[in-house]
Design an enzyme around this catalytic site. Structure first.
Site, PDB file in Angstrom:
ATOM      1  N   LYS A 122       0.824  -1.204   0.000  1.00 47.29           N
ATOM      2  CA  LYS A 122       0.000   0.000   0.000  1.00 47.29           C
ATOM      3  C   LYS A 122       0.858   1.253   0.000  1.00 47.29           C
ATOM      4  CE  LYS A 122      -4.408  -1.656   1.672  1.00 47.29           C
ATOM      5  NZ  LYS A 122      -5.476  -1.561   2.661  1.00 47.29           N
ATOM      6  N   LYS A 204      -7.242 -11.485  -9.286  1.00 42.29           N
ATOM      7  CA  LYS A 204      -8.423 -11.628  -8.441  1.00 42.29           C
ATOM      8  C   LYS A 204      -9.516 -10.657  -8.861  1.00 42.29           C
ATOM      9  CE  LYS A 204      -9.075 -11.227  -3.699  1.00 42.29           C
ATOM     10  NZ  LYS A 204      -8.579 -10.990  -2.333  1.00 42.29           N
ATOM     11  N   LYS A 207     -13.160  -5.066  -6.587  1.00 46.39           N
ATOM     12  CA  LYS A 207     -14.129  -3.960  -6.612  1.00 46.39           C
ATOM     13  C   LYS A 207     -13.607  -2.778  -7.413  1.00 46.39           C
ATOM     14  CE  LYS A 207     -15.597  -4.615  -1.829  1.00 46.39           C
ATOM     15  NZ  LYS A 207     -15.155  -4.283  -0.481  1.00 46.39           N
TER      16      LYS A 207
END
Ligand code: TRP
Length: 340
Positions: A122, A204, A207
């Site tokens: 991140k 994967k 969203k």
């Protein structure tokens, strides 16, 4: 550790998990996590919450965060979590989490937090906002889990390192201050499907994917779902079989199997001689049927905000009561002064 909670008179094992309020769940969130959470409600005492404090580590507009929190809470209910059976709440409504997170942050070492893969990922993705919360994220998560003396924590592969960290911190705390926490274990349900992108089946389903055809939202209309499956990327062969190199078909088979309970062999024989078109249509239809009641329940619940808020309040009160037992112990153990 044998204290009974009001809602667990027969001492079921405790399962706890959280999910961040980052938008409408995908079919991946549903089949990989939330659907299984619903199925565990019979056999375990389940605590599920919306990790809105964790979501603060990424900056978004306040009104958007607020809307997403309500939406996430509603989605948990729509996906089958039952407030009569499980404790469902919003993390920030329960003040013990932030406090436990701080105490545990003081037991977390800079070195071990620096080694967390999620922190490294991140911070390299958002170099403009490497905030301290992103760094101490695992300490807050450890608090979430340890406050409730959870036995099992269902988490995806991306969170297993944080669970390991939680066990390390709990062990250290118990060793330094005296037995306080139960050591939680990971819970990996057999049926937990890892759902991949429909357009790029090696990554994967996410969203945040910018290609709308790549992702199925749990609130997509049936027609939209069927269409997206028709456009799913496959390969140049014709056999519906689970094999290396057939990532697209493998993904569709995984989804179909997770919903119908059929084995890969059974699916292969069901579609022998049919080709991909029929298979994609069948997968699309079964997903559309699976998600239909979820969408309907979501729409219905969304109309009744007072009801949702009353559930949030009840959940928070109960969660506070349960977690305070552990927090009081933590306070005492570390030597916070308690006036008589
Ligand atoms: N970090 C988890 C995620 O992003 C969410 C989370 C927060 C969580 N606290 C937790 C999951 C405690 C399990 C237990 O997926």
């Amino acid at each position: 550790m044998s204290e009974q909670t009001p809602s667990a008179p027969e001492q079921k094992k405790i399962i706890l998990s959280g999910i961040q309020p980052t938008g409408i769940f995908t079919l991946g969130n549903y089949l990989g996590a939330v659907k299984n959470w619903g199925q565990m409600q019979q056999d375990y005492q389940c605590y599920y919450f919306i990790a809105d404090l964790h979501s603060l580590t990424v900056h978004i507009e306040a009104s958007k965060r607020r809307a997403q929190t309500l939406q996430a809470f509603t989605q948990l209910l729509a996906c089958g979590l039952d407030p009569e059976k499980s404790l469902i709440f919003v993390q920030s409504h329960v003040r013990t989490h932030a406090e436990a997170g701080w105490i545990l942050a003081c037991c977390s070492q800079f070195g071990e937090l620096s080694r967390m893969t999620q922190f490294k990922d991140k911070s390299s993705k958002h170099p403009d906002n490497i905030n301290a919360g992103l760094f101490t994220y695992p300490s807050l998560m450890a608090g979430d889990i340890l406050l409730y003396q959870a036995d099992y924590v269902p988490v995806g592969a991306d969170q297993t390192q944080h669970l390991e960290f939680t066990r390390d911190i709990a062990t250290r705390f118990n060793h330094t201050y005296g037995e306080t926490f139960k050591l939680p274990e990971g819970y990996f349900p057999k049926a937990g499907a890892r759902v991949m992108s429909l357009q790029e089946p090696t990554s994967k389903m996410s969203k945040s994917d910018t290609n709308p055809n790549a992702t199925i939202s749990i609130l997509d209309e049936p027609g939209v779902i069927v269409k997206k499956f028709k456009r799913a990327v496959t390969d140049s062969e014709t056999e519906v079989a689970f094999r290396e190199g057939k990532d697209g078909i493998n993904n569709l088979m995984t989804i179909y199997s997770a919903i119908t309970g059929k084995t890969f062999e059974a699916i292969t024989s069901e579609f022998a001689g049919h080709g991909y078109g029929d298979f994609k249509a069948a997968v699309g239809e079964c997903v559309a049927e699976e998600l239909r009641p979820v969408r309907e329940k979501f729409d219905e619940l969304s109309k009744d905000r007072p009801y949702l808020e009353s559930l949030m309040k009840q959940g928070a009160e109960q969660a506070e009561r349960i977690s305070l037992r552990t927090l009081s112990k933590m306070r005492k153990r570390v030597g916070l002064y308690l006036p008589k």
